[in-house]
Design a protein around this motif. Structure first.
Motif, short mmCIF file in Angstrom:
data_model
loop_
_atom_site.label_atom_id
_atom_site.label_comp_id
_atom_site.label_asym_id
_atom_site.label_seq_id
_atom_site.Cartn_x
_atom_site.Cartn_y
_atom_site.Cartn_z
N GLY A 43 -20.04 -26.52 5.68
CA GLY A 43 -20.71 -25.24 5.80
C GLY A 43 -21.89 -25.01 4.89
N ALA A 44 -22.25 -25.97 4.04
CA ALA A 44 -23.37 -25.78 3.11
C ALA A 44 -24.69 -25.59 3.84
CB ALA A 44 -23.47 -26.96 2.15
N CYS A 45 -24.78 -26.10 5.06
CA CYS A 45 -26.03 -26.05 5.82
C CYS A 45 -26.08 -24.90 6.83
CB CYS A 45 -26.24 -27.38 6.55
SG CYS A 45 -25.01 -27.66 7.86
N VAL A 54 -24.45 -21.29 12.59
CA VAL A 54 -24.33 -22.67 13.07
C VAL A 54 -24.52 -23.62 11.91
CG1 VAL A 54 -25.19 -22.09 15.39
CG2 VAL A 54 -26.77 -22.98 13.67
N ARG A 55 -24.02 -24.82 12.07
CA ARG A 55 -24.21 -25.88 11.08
C ARG A 55 -25.50 -26.60 11.43
NH1 ARG A 55 -20.47 -22.96 9.38
NH2 ARG A 55 -18.45 -23.79 8.82
N SER A 56 -26.51 -26.45 10.59
CA SER A 56 -27.83 -27.02 10.91
C SER A 56 -27.84 -28.54 10.87
CB SER A 56 -28.90 -26.44 9.99
OG SER A 56 -28.67 -26.77 8.64
N CYS A 57 -26.86 -29.16 10.22
CA CYS A 57 -26.81 -30.63 10.20
C CYS A 57 -26.35 -31.19 11.55
CB CYS A 57 -25.89 -31.14 9.09
SG CYS A 57 -24.12 -30.89 9.37
N GLN A 58 -25.74 -30.34 12.37
CA GLN A 58 -25.25 -30.76 13.68
C GLN A 58 -25.98 -30.07 14.83
OE1 GLN A 58 -22.61 -33.20 14.19
NE2 GLN A 58 -23.42 -33.55 12.15
N THR A 59 -27.03 -29.33 14.52
CA THR A 59 -27.84 -28.65 15.53
C THR A 59 -29.16 -29.39 15.62
OG1 THR A 59 -26.83 -26.53 14.93
CG2 THR A 59 -28.91 -26.44 16.15
N PHE A 60 -29.49 -29.86 16.81
CA PHE A 60 -30.68 -30.67 16.98
C PHE A 60 -31.87 -29.82 17.34
CE2 PHE A 60 -27.00 -33.36 17.84
CZ PHE A 60 -27.16 -34.27 16.81
N MET A 61 -33.04 -30.32 17.05
CA MET A 61 -34.27 -29.58 17.29
C MET A 61 -34.39 -29.15 18.75
SD MET A 61 -35.52 -29.12 14.39
CE MET A 61 -37.03 -28.33 14.93
N TYR A 98 -23.94 -24.40 -5.27
CA TYR A 98 -24.41 -25.29 -4.20
C TYR A 98 -24.05 -24.79 -2.80
CZ TYR A 98 -26.09 -29.49 -2.01
OH TYR A 98 -26.80 -30.36 -1.24
N CYS A 99 -22.87 -24.27 -2.63
CA CYS A 99 -22.42 -23.85 -1.30
C CYS A 99 -22.85 -22.43 -0.95
CB CYS A 99 -20.90 -23.94 -1.21
SG CYS A 99 -20.04 -22.69 -2.22
N GLN A 100 -23.43 -21.72 -1.88
CA GLN A 100 -23.60 -20.28 -1.72
C GLN A 100 -24.51 -19.87 -0.57
OE1 GLN A 100 -21.57 -18.05 -3.41
NE2 GLN A 100 -20.68 -20.06 -3.81
N SER A 101 -25.57 -20.60 -0.28
CA SER A 101 -26.41 -20.19 0.84
C SER A 101 -25.63 -20.26 2.15
CB SER A 101 -27.69 -21.04 0.91
OG SER A 101 -27.39 -22.40 1.09
N GLY A 102 -24.85 -21.30 2.32
CA GLY A 102 -24.02 -21.40 3.53
C GLY A 102 -22.94 -20.34 3.57
N GLU A 127 -13.22 -19.90 6.69
CA GLU A 127 -12.40 -21.09 6.50
C GLU A 127 -13.18 -22.40 6.53
OE1 GLU A 127 -8.14 -22.72 8.09
OE2 GLU A 127 -9.39 -21.64 9.50
N GLY A 128 -14.20 -22.51 7.35
CA GLY A 128 -14.95 -23.76 7.45
C GLY A 128 -16.01 -23.95 6.39
N ASN A 129 -16.15 -22.99 5.48
CA ASN A 129 -17.12 -23.11 4.39
C ASN A 129 -16.38 -23.45 3.11
OD1 ASN A 129 -18.49 -21.32 6.47
ND2 ASN A 129 -20.15 -21.75 5.06
N ILE A 130 -16.66 -24.62 2.60
CA ILE A 130 -15.94 -25.13 1.44
C ILE A 130 -16.68 -24.80 0.15
CG2 ILE A 130 -15.14 -27.23 0.29
CD1 ILE A 130 -14.80 -28.41 3.15
N CYS A 131 -15.92 -24.35 -0.84
CA CYS A 131 -16.45 -24.10 -2.18
C CYS A 131 -15.64 -24.97 -3.13
CB CYS A 131 -16.31 -22.62 -2.56
SG CYS A 131 -16.80 -22.28 -4.26
#
Length: 149
Positions: A43-45, A54-61, A98-102, A127-131
């Motif tokens: 969830g950091a992204c 959405v998770r930007s690492c798994q969202t394509f342009m 580190y995780c705060q923006s997400g 739940e899906g955002n890890i700290c």
């Protein structure tokens, strides 16, 4: 591909399969969105695409054509913080940060969908955002405070 980032119209003509995360960080220079796991699990992204987290690492342009994207840089309005950002600061939520923006982007999405969530709904949504620092109780408290604002 044409879309908006934090209200600004942009065009991108590169690799359609590049993750949105890399566009935001490397091309747009918006480093508030973090790379965590690259698998959509931490969830950091997290960013908003048309208002949804959405998770930007798994969202394509190619998936953001015509969309409105909001990053952590666009969450507030200039120097004016949202009630959620104020609650985050007042409750000393960040530890390493580190995780705060997400975390903030996920929480903002929750509150836009459910302005008065129960503790169980907060836990489920976050739940899906890890700290790794374990600030979950402060996160929950800040969300409750922002919901009451």
């Amino acid at each position: 591909m044409d879309f908006k980032v934090n209200g600004k119209a942009v065009s991108y003509g590169g690799d359609a399969e590049m993750p949105l995360l890399w566009y935001l960080r490397d091309i747009a220079g918006m480093t508030g969105t973090k790379f965590g796991c690259g698998e959509g699990l931490c969830g950091a992204c997290t960013v908003h695409v048309d208002g949804a987290a959405v998770r930007s690492c798994q969202t394509f342009m190619e998936d953001v054509e015509g969309s409105n994207i909001t990053t952590i840089e666009g969450l507030g309005s200039g120097d004016k913080l949202t009630a959620l950002q104020k609650a985050w600061a007042e409750n000393d939520v960040p530890q390493c940060g580190y995780c705060q923006s997400g975390q903030l982007m996920q929480a903002a999405s929750l509150l836009s969908e459910n302005p008065n969530p129960s503790d169980e709904e907060i836990v489920d949504a976050m739940e899906g955002n890890i700290c790794r620092c374990g600030t979950y109780e402060r996160i929950k408290k800040a969300i409750r405070q922002a919901a009451g604002a």
